[in-house]
Design a protein around this motif. Structure first.
Motif, mmCIF file in Angstrom:
data_model
loop_
_atom_site.group_PDB
_atom_site.id
_atom_site.type_symbol
_atom_site.label_atom_id
_atom_site.label_comp_id
_atom_site.label_asym_id
_atom_site.label_seq_id
_atom_site.Cartn_x
_atom_site.Cartn_y
_atom_site.Cartn_z
ATOM 1 N N ASP A 91 -14.405 21.399 -22.735
ATOM 2 C CA ASP A 91 -15.364 21.204 -21.639
ATOM 3 C C ASP A 91 -14.726 20.364 -20.538
ATOM 4 N N ALA A 92 -13.686 20.878 -19.909
ATOM 5 C CA ALA A 92 -12.997 20.122 -18.872
ATOM 6 C C ALA A 92 -13.415 20.634 -17.508
ATOM 7 N N SER A 93 -13.549 19.718 -16.580
ATOM 8 C CA SER A 93 -13.791 20.089 -15.190
ATOM 9 C C SER A 93 -12.845 19.273 -14.325
ATOM 10 N N GLU A 94 -12.703 19.699 -13.091
ATOM 11 C CA GLU A 94 -11.820 18.978 -12.181
ATOM 12 C C GLU A 94 -12.408 17.608 -11.885
ATOM 13 N N ASP A 95 -11.581 16.576 -11.943
ATOM 14 C CA ASP A 95 -12.035 15.212 -11.679
ATOM 15 C C ASP A 95 -11.929 14.935 -10.184
ATOM 16 N N LEU A 96 -13.068 14.769 -9.536
ATOM 17 C CA LEU A 96 -13.101 14.573 -8.087
ATOM 18 C C LEU A 96 -13.085 13.106 -7.682
ATOM 19 N N ARG A 97 -13.179 12.194 -8.647
ATOM 20 C CA ARG A 97 -13.269 10.778 -8.302
ATOM 21 C C ARG A 97 -12.047 10.223 -7.581
ATOM 22 N N PRO A 98 -10.812 10.615 -7.931
ATOM 23 C CA PRO A 98 -9.667 10.057 -7.188
ATOM 24 C C PRO A 98 -9.650 10.444 -5.710
ATOM 25 N N ARG A 99 -10.322 11.530 -5.365
ATOM 26 C CA ARG A 99 -10.344 11.946 -3.959
ATOM 27 C C ARG A 99 -11.057 10.917 -3.087
ATOM 28 N N ARG A 100 -12.025 10.234 -3.661
ATOM 29 C CA ARG A 100 -12.733 9.196 -2.888
ATOM 30 C C ARG A 100 -11.779 8.083 -2.482
ATOM 31 N N ALA A 101 -10.888 7.692 -3.410
ATOM 32 C CA ALA A 101 -9.938 6.621 -3.109
ATOM 33 C C ALA A 101 -8.981 7.045 -2.001
ATOM 34 N N VAL A 102 -8.507 8.274 -2.046
ATOM 35 C CA VAL A 102 -7.598 8.766 -1.010
ATOM 36 C C VAL A 102 -8.322 8.854 0.324
ATOM 37 N N PHE A 103 -9.567 9.310 0.318
ATOM 38 C CA PHE A 103 -10.348 9.396 1.544
ATOM 39 C C PHE A 103 -10.540 8.003 2.162
ATOM 40 N N MET A 104 -10.856 7.015 1.335
ATOM 41 C CA MET A 104 -11.026 5.647 1.842
ATOM 42 C C MET A 104 -9.699 5.086 2.358
ATOM 43 N N LEU A 105 -8.590 5.436 1.721
ATOM 44 C CA LEU A 105 -7.278 5.005 2.189
ATOM 45 C C LEU A 105 -6.977 5.566 3.574
ATOM 46 N N LEU A 106 -7.330 6.826 3.804
ATOM 47 C CA LEU A 106 -7.109 7.416 5.123
ATOM 48 C C LEU A 106 -7.942 6.719 6.201
ATOM 49 N N ILE A 107 -9.184 6.408 5.869
ATOM 50 C CA ILE A 107 -10.035 5.704 6.834
ATOM 51 C C ILE A 107 -9.501 4.296 7.089
ATOM 52 N N ALA A 108 -9.084 3.594 6.022
ATOM 53 C CA ALA A 108 -8.569 2.228 6.176
ATOM 54 C C ALA A 108 -7.258 2.215 6.951
ATOM 55 N N SER A 109 -6.430 3.243 6.794
ATOM 56 C CA SER A 109 -5.148 3.257 7.502
ATOM 57 C C SER A 109 -5.356 3.310 9.013
ATOM 58 N N ASP A 110 -6.389 4.001 9.454
ATOM 59 C CA ASP A 110 -6.684 4.005 10.889
ATOM 60 C C ASP A 110 -7.094 2.622 11.365
ATOM 61 N N GLY A 111 -7.926 1.945 10.578
ATOM 62 C CA GLY A 111 -8.372 0.611 10.962
ATOM 63 C C GLY A 111 -7.257 -0.415 10.933
ATOM 64 N N LEU A 112 -6.320 -0.285 10.000
ATOM 65 C CA LEU A 112 -5.221 -1.246 9.903
ATOM 66 C C LEU A 112 -4.151 -1.038 10.967
ATOM 67 N N SER A 113 -4.076 0.161 11.507
ATOM 68 C CA SER A 113 -3.035 0.421 12.505
ATOM 69 C C SER A 113 -3.331 -0.244 13.848
ATOM 70 N N ILE A 114 -4.589 -0.514 14.153
ATOM 71 C CA ILE A 114 -4.942 -1.116 15.455
ATOM 72 C C ILE A 114 -4.393 -2.536 15.589
ATOM 73 N N PRO A 115 -4.669 -3.456 14.631
ATOM 74 C CA PRO A 115 -4.067 -4.792 14.785
ATOM 75 C C PRO A 115 -2.546 -4.760 14.741
ATOM 76 N N PHE A 116 -1.990 -3.836 13.969
ATOM 77 C CA PHE A 116 -0.532 -3.705 13.878
ATOM 78 C C PHE A 116 0.058 -3.341 15.231
ATOM 79 N N LEU A 117 -0.597 -2.439 15.950
ATOM 80 C CA LEU A 117 -0.095 -2.052 17.262
ATOM 81 C C LEU A 117 -0.172 -3.198 18.254
ATOM 82 N N PHE A 118 -1.248 -4.003 18.209
ATOM 83 C CA PHE A 118 -1.358 -5.141 19.111
ATOM 84 C C PHE A 118 -0.327 -6.212 18.776
#
Length: 196
Positions: A91-118
């Motif tokens: 009874d195996a199904s695809e585990d979708l939980r790690p995708r949430r972490a990657v999605f949050m990482l992509l959102i956080a990378s945009d936010g972290l790049s702004i102070p880095f650029l300044f």
């Protein structure tokens, strides 16, 4: 024209479109080019709509309901499904939980790049070079790391254990499912795929 199906997933919209066409209903996936331009705004655009004519709406709803209930899903033998390494259940199904972490990482990378650029705007040329090199390395490594986290992850529905299945096994299962579906499609005694 009426909407027979709505989904936030482009591939599912095309799957339902072709599934309806296979069952004799002329269907179109609307807004595919516009919505996929900015996938973070998929819900704001209304997602992907599969549209049918008014005359075919009843038949389309029957096919879509059968698709949603899993009646049209390809059947894979239990021996060919990935089995849980913990309890042995198939009874195996695809585990979708790690995708949430990657999605949050992509959102956080945009936010972290702004102070880095300044911070690098007023820095010297050497520190700008080092910072650019680090960002380039991060951009080159992120897709591989994200793929390693997300791909080929399974979760057992019986014991809730998660594991990563080797890629060869997943592709072999898909090849067997396609072969079985193709064999069933050309079998005149099997009414699973009626021709229009």
């Amino acid at each position: 024209m009426r909407r027979a199906h709505w989904t936030p997933d482009l591939s599912e919209a095309h799957i339902v479109e072709h599934l309806l066409r296979e069952h004799g209903v002329i269907a179109w996936a609307f807004d595919t080019e516009m919505v996929r331009q900015d996938w973070l705004k998929t819900l704001a655009f209304g997602g992907y709509r599969v549209m049918v004519s008014d005359a075919d709406f009843g038949k389309a709803q029957a096919v879509v309901n059968a698709y949603r209930n899993g009646e049209l899903a390809s059947q894979i033998e239990d021996t060919e499904r990935p089995s849980c390494p913990g309890c042995g259940a198939s009874d195996a199904s695809e585990d979708l939980r790690p995708r949430r972490a990657v999605f949050m990482l992509l959102i956080a990378s945009d936010g972290l790049s702004i102070p880095f650029l300044f911070a690098t705007h007023t820095a010297s040329g050497a520190s700008w070079f080092v910072a650019s090199y680090l960002v380039l390395q991060l951009l080159l490594l992120t897709p591989g790391v994200a793929a390693r986290i997300v791909k080929w992850r399974y979760r057992c529905l019986a014991c809730d254990r998660t594991w990563r299945e080797p890629p060869g096994r997943a592709f072999r299962d898909l090849a067997h499912a396609v072969e079985a579906a193709s064999r069933d499609r050309h079998d005149p005694a099997n009414p699973v795929h009626p021709r229009p």
